[in-house]
Scaffold this active site. Structure first.
Site, PDB file in Angstrom:
ATOM      1  N   TYR A  33       0.827  -1.200   0.000  1.00  0.00           N
ATOM      2  CA  TYR A  33       0.000   0.000   0.000  1.00  0.00           C
ATOM      3  C   TYR A  33       0.861   1.250   0.000  1.00  0.00           C
ATOM      4  CZ  TYR A  33       0.903   0.827   4.995  1.00  0.00           C
ATOM      5  OH  TYR A  33       1.504   1.095   6.199  1.00  0.00           O
ATOM      6  N   LYS A 149       6.488  -1.842   1.751  1.00  0.00           N
ATOM      7  CA  LYS A 149       5.300  -1.301   2.429  1.00  0.00           C
ATOM      8  C   LYS A 149       4.149  -2.296   2.290  1.00  0.00           C
ATOM      9  CE  LYS A 149       3.185   3.199   3.319  1.00  0.00           C
ATOM     10  NZ  LYS A 149       3.334   3.158   4.766  1.00  0.00           N
ATOM     11  N   GLU A 182      12.177   2.091  14.239  1.00  0.00           N
ATOM     12  CA  GLU A 182      11.281   3.185  13.828  1.00  0.00           C
ATOM     13  C   GLU A 182      10.004   3.071  14.656  1.00  0.00           C
ATOM     14  OE1 GLU A 182       9.838   2.637   9.763  1.00  0.00           O
ATOM     15  OE2 GLU A 182      10.024   0.477   9.973  1.00  0.00           O
ATOM     16  N   LEU A 207      11.095   1.129   7.133  1.00  0.00           N
ATOM     17  CA  LEU A 207      10.488   1.617   5.890  1.00  0.00           C
ATOM     18  C   LEU A 207      11.216   2.904   5.485  1.00  0.00           C
ATOM     19  CD1 LEU A 207       8.089   1.234   3.864  1.00  0.00           C
ATOM     20  CD2 LEU A 207       6.997   3.091   5.130  1.00  0.00           C
TER      21      LEU A 207
HETATM   22  N1  PDD Z   1       2.808   4.931   7.618  1.00  0.00           N
HETATM   23  N2  PDD Z   1       7.479   3.640   9.038  1.00  0.00           N
HETATM   24  C1  PDD Z   1       6.364   2.910   8.982  1.00  0.00           C
HETATM   25  C2  PDD Z   1       6.369   1.550   9.585  1.00  0.00           C
HETATM   26  C3  PDD Z   1       5.211   3.431   8.369  1.00  0.00           C
HETATM   27  O1  PDD Z   1       4.082   2.692   8.299  1.00  0.00           O
HETATM   28  C4  PDD Z   1       5.240   4.741   7.826  1.00  0.00           C
HETATM   29  C5  PDD Z   1       4.045   5.344   7.145  1.00  0.00           C
HETATM   30  C6  PDD Z   1       6.435   5.475   7.922  1.00  0.00           C
HETATM   31  C7  PDD Z   1       6.561   6.868   7.347  1.00  0.00           C
HETATM   32  O2  PDD Z   1       6.585   6.804   5.936  1.00  0.00           O
HETATM   33  P1  PDD Z   1       6.089   8.026   5.058  1.00  0.00           P
HETATM   34  O3  PDD Z   1       6.892   9.198   5.460  1.00  0.00           O
HETATM   35  O4  PDD Z   1       6.361   7.601   3.674  1.00  0.00           O
HETATM   36  O5  PDD Z   1       4.622   8.227   5.331  1.00  0.00           O
HETATM   37  C8  PDD Z   1       7.541   4.893   8.520  1.00  0.00           C
HETATM   38  C9  PDD Z   1       1.626   5.301   6.904  1.00  0.00           C
HETATM   39  C10 PDD Z   1       1.332   6.771   6.976  1.00  0.00           C
HETATM   40  C11 PDD Z   1       0.483   4.420   7.337  1.00  0.00           C
HETATM   41  O6  PDD Z   1       0.727   3.223   7.478  1.00  0.00           O
HETATM   42  O7  PDD Z   1      -0.647   4.892   7.498  1.00  0.00           O
END
Ligand code: PDD
Length: 285
Positions: A33, A149, A182, A207
């Site tokens: 996703y 992801k 993270e 991620l």
């Molecule tokens: N989450 N790490 C993890 C495990 C994440 O699921 C996310 C993002 C991030 C930050 O990535 P980005 O800057 O590309 O949004 C880091 C999204 C927002 C979610 O699962 O809803």
């Protein structure tokens, strides 16, 4: 106005949208996703999100469900039909529908795609940014390919729930050597004793956040030094500042790690400077 979802080629009412019971995403978490922020009706960092979507799919050997050009059009259409000015768009692609069996289905099964959009609770985000939030550290129980992801988020949601039940906003996940990987849905950052901004380097352990990437570039432009290195739970607890990053809220200051207050218990100045630096890149009002 009723919400509209895009499901495998059709725009349908969100309340009635559904997927097949043998969608491999539903049965095996066999899919990926993206979450992309929307500001002023525009997709933030769209090309970076599309690039990561392509990478996640290719790592799992799932074909793109449509051309990139078509996908860009559908993403815009979903934002428009849902009248989202500030919010987010969610795009999920799975390996498709096939009788339940562990090996990949025969070639020719089409990947399944779902796209939804929703408005951001701006008041809630503003309050979190203004006051800062607490995080709680706990063991990272996820699989070994966190750079993909994947929709398989069981360990993430369990961690988030544990944090929320303890009154914290986010879980900071810890590897077996005591280093933070993270957050459960955010990247983790600290400002160390020497005033340097620290975040874990890219690898399969985390991620590769799009916000993380854009922040690194914004920091370089502003002359804010960032060091990509792992940091320990102890360092996090005694950090000068801390924050999390993700596409929807960009940066949320962290003012407590477990039972330790960070800095003076208010959002840190470097954190807020970075937030402004991101805004200056033109995608955040
Ligand atoms: N989450 N790490 C993890 C495990 C994440 O699921 C996310 C993002 C991030 C930050 O990535 P980005 O800057 O590309 O949004 C880091 C999204 C927002 C979610 O699962 O809803």
């Amino acid at each position: 106005m009723s919400r509209i979802a895009y499901v495998n080629g059709r725009y349908v009412r969100h309340a009635e949208a559904g997927v097949h019971i043998e969608d491999r995403g539903y049965q095996f978490s066999d899919g990926v996703y993206e979450v992309c922020g929307v500001r002023g009706g525009m997709l933030m960092d769209e090309e970076l999100h599309l690039g990561r979507l392509q990478r996640s799919l290719s790592e799992l050997r799932i074909p793109m469900p449509m051309s990139l050009a078509a996908l860009r059009i559908v993403l815009r259409e979903v934002v428009k039909r849902n009248e989202v000015a500030n919010g987010m768009i969610y795009c999920q692609v799975t390996r498709g529908v096939a009788p339940r069996d562990h090996p990949f289905p025969p070639a020719g099964i089409k990947p399944a795609i779902v796209i939804t959009a929703k408005r951001l609770n701006e008041a809630r985000v503003a309050a979190a940014v203004e006051k800062g939030v607490a995080v709680m550290t706990m063991p990272d129980q996820r699989w070994a390919r966190r750079d993909i992801k994947s929709v398989s988020l069981l360990a993430n949601i369990l961690a988030k729930q544990t944090a929320r039940e303890a009154g914290a906003y986010e879980a900071w996940l810890v590897d077996p050597d005591g280093f933070i990987t993270e957050g459960s849905s955010t990247n983790a950052w600290i400002v160390d004793k020497d005033g340097r901004v620290v975040t874990r380097p890219l690898s399969a352990d985390i991620l590769g956040g799009i916000t993380r990437h854009v922040l690194l570039e914004a920091a370089a432009r502003e002359g804010i030094e960032i060091v990509e290195r792992p940091f320990t739970v102890d360092e996090a607890r005694t950090a000068r500042e801390a924050f999390v990053s993700a596409s929807t809220a960009i940066i949320i200051p962290v003012i407590r790690v477990d039972d330790m207050v960070i800095g003076n218990g208010a959002p840190g100045s470097t954190t807020m400077r970075l937030r402004r630096a991101y805004a200056a890149s033109g995608v955040l009002s």
